[in-house]
Design an enzyme around this catalytic site. Sequence first.
Site: not given
Length: 191
Positions: A114-115, A118
């Site tokens: 997820h990170e 980004h």
Amino acid sequence: MTSRIGRLAAASVATALATLGVTVANPAPASAAMTICYNTSQAGSFAGVAGQAASIWNNATTNLTLSANCGSNLRIYQITGGGSYAIRTSLGNGRVYIDTQQAQQYSPLRIMTHEIGHILGLPDNYNGNCAILMSGGSAGTSCTNPYPSTTEANRVSNLFAGTRIATERATDSTGSQIFRDSWPATAVTVG
Ligand SMILES: [Zn+2]
């Protein structure tokens, strides 16, 4: 005798340089994919998870390749407390911080992918859907899915499709941004 050895050495160097010159003159192989070098020297116990996340993104997308030990477009840090977050300095560049305490509550691999998402240009999408990677902690602690949806993966592929990058940046602001609070500490009360 000394000068003869010196001449021989000089000749050897000249030969080596000539060889080197020929090598340099050859064009480097063209690479279609942008390489994003990630650095896990500060990732502590999450270094292995970072490698798994890189493989997931590489398998799911085109036009980019996350690669270890080649540079520091993306630095990954292990921290304790404060929550996991990402700082994107530009598309494909930035820093990811993984909170050890949070990783005991949520899936470490889902947090990592997820990170990194980004850094690869994706915004948060807190819709509670576990099939959506960027839903983050809104899907609850029971959600361990570390894979981007087809829509999310295709979006990243498009962002890195060369000529489209400038347009996407202009319209969707995939530049410098900080992403925090994707994994709420109160998640035990969700759902
Ligand atoms: Zn997030």
